[in-house]
Scaffold this motif. Structure first.
Motif: not given
Length: 825
Positions: A642-647, A653-658
């Motif tokens: 997922x773009x923007x996901x990390x950890x 994921x601050x930029x994820x829709x959820x």
């Protein structure tokens, strides 16, 4: 082998994990052992750092000198066939490799108690000669080089211990008033000291200086009276170095008598010869009368500085002091004019040797000088003496109490090849590393000192050494004898021309030492048998190295070398267990075994270097999803798609829709204890982000995600979500949701009624205004029309004045005319 018991189950557990044997030893407790334990564990746990095997020891004695953890296997059939086994290794490795415990040579340092009488509690009385103030009294150490061992020394100053006090007084001319003051000192001092001890003895001696120039007046007229011509005090006794006047006695009246007989003398220079007197009082034990079972106090009273070593050369005295007793039949120092003054080192040595506490009683202007001397002479203290010695009794009592409140250990005959380290445990129970002294003690307090001993090397065979530990000023001491464990017991069974070596060598400690011309582990081959034909049997193929370059061809077969990195094996030594693929420097990633260059992975791991885990447990996020539903689990680690996901589990994921929806649940449960995660344990497990509450939320940061949601109470809750560079999620939320306030019914009613009334008044005012404006316009129009008329009422040809028939009628007509002329109607 870790010998000494450290009270920590964690250390024992760690040691057991790494194969280190634990063997407690008596009365040993020392923090430095922790460092030793850590070093041992480090050496055993790091793969490839086998100091024992890398030392290439060819005998048992050589092995023991490599490291204190190294052991030797003396078992005859030790090791695998076709392998040049190293018999020098860690003891646990030797056991794993098949060496039986009775054949392992691994001598350890140890301690034996030879005399350990219990500490006494009282000093005087019938048993005063059996008073024990140090425990133990005699021990024996067996030391292996590099292998530390520790023992504990306990010291207890006993109550009511006998005291011998020798008063040594400067009788130079400047001390005349002091001499007058102490003429009855004996009685008063005895009264005070008997409050501290029931067994007290007192002695007396005096000194001036060497009776040679330039220290004294040597002209003939001064020989019998150095004060000749001195107007203030014309008569005094001849100059002398040291004079012993009264041996130690419990008859204090004798002290008073001797003091009253004394007269002062005179010397030329300011410094005095007091150090000559101190040394004689210390070493002339029989004449002074020092008792073995007593505290020895030497009070040195003076008002000036002392002469030191080399000062005597000014008077031609080139011979250094020999440290011996030189009192003649008259109890006078006979070598005063023959030898130099003693040095500080010699003085300190003799005072310590005879267990004497030296008390400097000096005037205030010389206090700093003598205070500095106490740092150079062990067991000394300094007190300020009044100009006329009025405070001498209190001074002595204070000095005695000060001495009894301290315990300091000294070491005698310290062998150069031994390292000694001290740790003091005083009355507060706290260990003080590097200290061998305790202060501020009370009589009867017990203090302990942990002594760690380490031998740096091996002396010649049969050598034994010893040293003594003694509390400064005490007659009690601890004798320590030392022998060295540098030999192996298996050498006692050495056989020359042994049948085990085919009668061609010497068998010792499991190995054969072949005679010249013979080869092999058992001397089974002769040098002439080794030729090209036999060497070819040790090659895997023509042109390759003999035994793959990792062994020796002996009697037509390869004997593989031992390697500190692991095991070399195979018919031609072509295999090993350390040349496989590594991951981050770890062989087979630590999850497999190396077999002849190939990793054999353990269950649950795959790959050339076994670094890929088939388990997905580590990929499960707190919400129970694999990689939080934002990635896939590869080799036990999440790869976020997922773009923007990390950890670690793609949970950030601050930029994820959820993102806002996920963090909303944490805001609800953490701040308001509501929502789906309201259960405390669930909330704490799934919501670990930092939450900061504020009064006003800043929304101008481009690196934060703005989140808004409607609560159950139809309020609006706002928060921001951001990720720090450290990887921690930070939520910043309002302290309370923003809610609309419901209007008050009474207020609304009053507002409506008021509004209606106000609107009515405004409309009436507007109507009145409109009517007024309309009337005024009409009247103005009438006035304008009237002014434009071409005639007046009086000249109207149509109009004819009526003639009333009656006077009243006449008035009525006139009234109507006026009304028509002046009004609208």
């Amino acid at each position: 082998v870790l010998r000494c018991d450290v009270e920590s189950m964690d250390i024992k557990k760690i040691s057991a994990t790494h194969g280190i044997m634990w063997k407690p030893c008596p009365f040993t407790r020392h923090p430095a052992l922790l460092v030793y334990i850590v070093l041992e564990i480090f050496i055993h746990s790091v793969r490839g750092l086998n100091v024992c095997m890398s030392g290439s020891a060819t005998s048992c004695e050589e092995c023991l000198l490599i490291h204190p953890s190294c052991a030797w296997c003396a078992q005859e059939d030790f090791g695998q066939v076709r392998t040049l086994n190293s018999r020098c290794d860690f003891s646990q490795n030797l056991l794993k490799r098949g060496c039986n415990a009775p054949f392992i040579e691994n001598p350890r340092s140890g301690i034996s108690l030879l005399r350990s009488k219990p500490l006494s509690s009282k000093g005087s009385g019938v048993t005063q000669y059996d008073v024990i103030q140090i425990y133990p009294q005699k021990i024996s150490l067996s030391l292996r080089p590099g292998d530390q061992t520790s023992f504990e020394v306990q010291v207890r100053p006993v109550e009511d211990y006998p005291v011998d006090l020798y008063y040594l007084m400067d009788l130079s001319l400047s001390m005349k008033d002091d001499l007058d003051t102490i003429r009855n000192l004996g009685t008063k001092l005895a009264e005070e000291m008997r409050k501290l001890t029931s067994n007290f003895r007192l002695g007396f001696g005096s000194f001036v200086d060497k009776n040679i120039s330039p220290f004294s007046y040597t002209a003939p007229k001064y020989q019998d009276n150095p004060c000749n011509g001195y107007k203030l005090f014309p008569n005094c006794v001849p100059t002398f170095g040291f004079r012993h006047l009264l041996s130690l006695t419990d008859k204090v009246d004798r002290f008073n008598e001797e003091v009253q007989k004394q007269m002062v003398s005179r010397n030329r220079d300011a410094p005095e010869g007091g150090f000559d007197a101190i040394l004689q009082a210390a070493v002339c034990k029989e004449k002074i009368g020092w008792r073995k079972e007593a505290y020895h106090l030497l009070v040195f009273a003076t008002d000036d500085v002392p002469h030191l070593a080399l000062d005597g050369r000014l008077g031609g005295l080139v011979y250094p002091h020999d440290g011996q007793c030189h009192l003649n039949d008259k109890n006078e120092y006979s070598a005063a004019n023959k030898m130099d003054y003693p040095s500080l080192a010699l003085l300190g040595e003799k005072l310590a040797e005879n267990n004497i506490f030296l008390i400097f009683a000096v005037t205030k202007r010389h206090y700093v000088l003598y205070k500095n001397l106490t740092a150079l002479i062990p067991g000394t203290t300094v007190e300020i003496l009044d100009q006329d010695s009025k405070n001498i009794i209190q001074l002595i009592v204070n000095a005695y109490n000060n001495i009894r409140s301290k315990v300091e250990l000294s070491v005698w005959d310290h062998p150069e090849d031994l390292n000694l380290a001290f740790t003091a445990t005083c009355q507060d129970g706290q260990p003080l590393t590097g200290l061998r002294k305790c202060a501020d003690l009370k009589i009867g307090d017990t203090v302990s000192f942990n002594v760690t001993v380490d031998a740096r090397g091996c002396p010649p065979k049969g050598t034994s050494k010893s040293f003594t530990i003694r509390p400064v000023g005490f007659k009690d001491h601890l004798e320590v004898s030392v022998d060295y464990r540098c030999d192996c017991s298996c050498t006692d069974f050495t056989q020359t021309n042994s049948s085990r070596c085919n009668s061609a060598g010497t068998y010792s400690c499991g190995m054969c030492g072949c005679e010249p011309g013979h080869l092999g582990a058992r001397c089974e081959c002769e040098e002439g048998e080794v030729n090209h034909q036999y060497l070819s049997a040790c090659r895997e193929a023509e042109g390759k190295q003999v035994c793959s370059g990792r062994g020796e061809c002996s009697c037509n077969q390869c004997l593989c070398y031992e390697s500190e990195f692991g095991k070399i094996y195979g018919t031609f030594c072509e295999c090993d267990d350390f040349s496989c693929a590594r991951h981050k420097g770890i062989l087979c990633s630590g999850h497999g075994e190396c077999h002849c260059g190939e990793c054999k992975c353990h269950a649950g791991y795959i790959g050339d270097n076994c670094n890929c885990s088939t388990e997905t447990t580590s990929c499960v996020s707190d919400d129970g999803k694999i990689c939080s539903g934002r990635g896939s689990c590869v080799c036990g680690r999440c790869q976020c798609t997922e773009p923007g996901a990390f950890g670690d589990t793609c949970e950030k994921c601050p930029t994820c829709p959820d993102a806002c929806g996920t963090k909303r649940e944490c805001i609800e449960c953490r701040l308001f204890n509501s929502g789906r995660l309201a259960d405390n344990q669930t909330c704490q497990r799934m919501c670990k982000d930092e939450i900061i509450t504020v009064e006003t939320l800043k929304t101008d940061d481009s690196n934060t995600v703005q989140c808004v949601y409607k609560t159950e109470n139809d309020c609006v809750m706002k928060f921001t979500y951001s990720e720090h560079a450290s990887g921690q999620s930070v939520l910043t939320a309002l302290k309370e949701p923003e809610c609309a306030v419901a209007p008050d019914a009474k207020t609304v009613l009053l507002a409506v009624v008021g509004s209606i009334l106000l609107m009515g008044i405004v409309l009436l005012a507007l109507w009145k205004l409109v009517i007024t404006i309309h009337d005024r316009r009409e009247f103005a129009r009438f006035q304008s029309a009237r002014s434009r008329a071409r005639y007046e009422m009086a000249s109207n040809p149509v109009y004819k004045q009526s003639i009333p028939s009656h006077p009243m009628e006449m008035d009525f007509h006139m009234h109507n005319i006026k009304s028509c002329n002046g009004g609208v109607h």
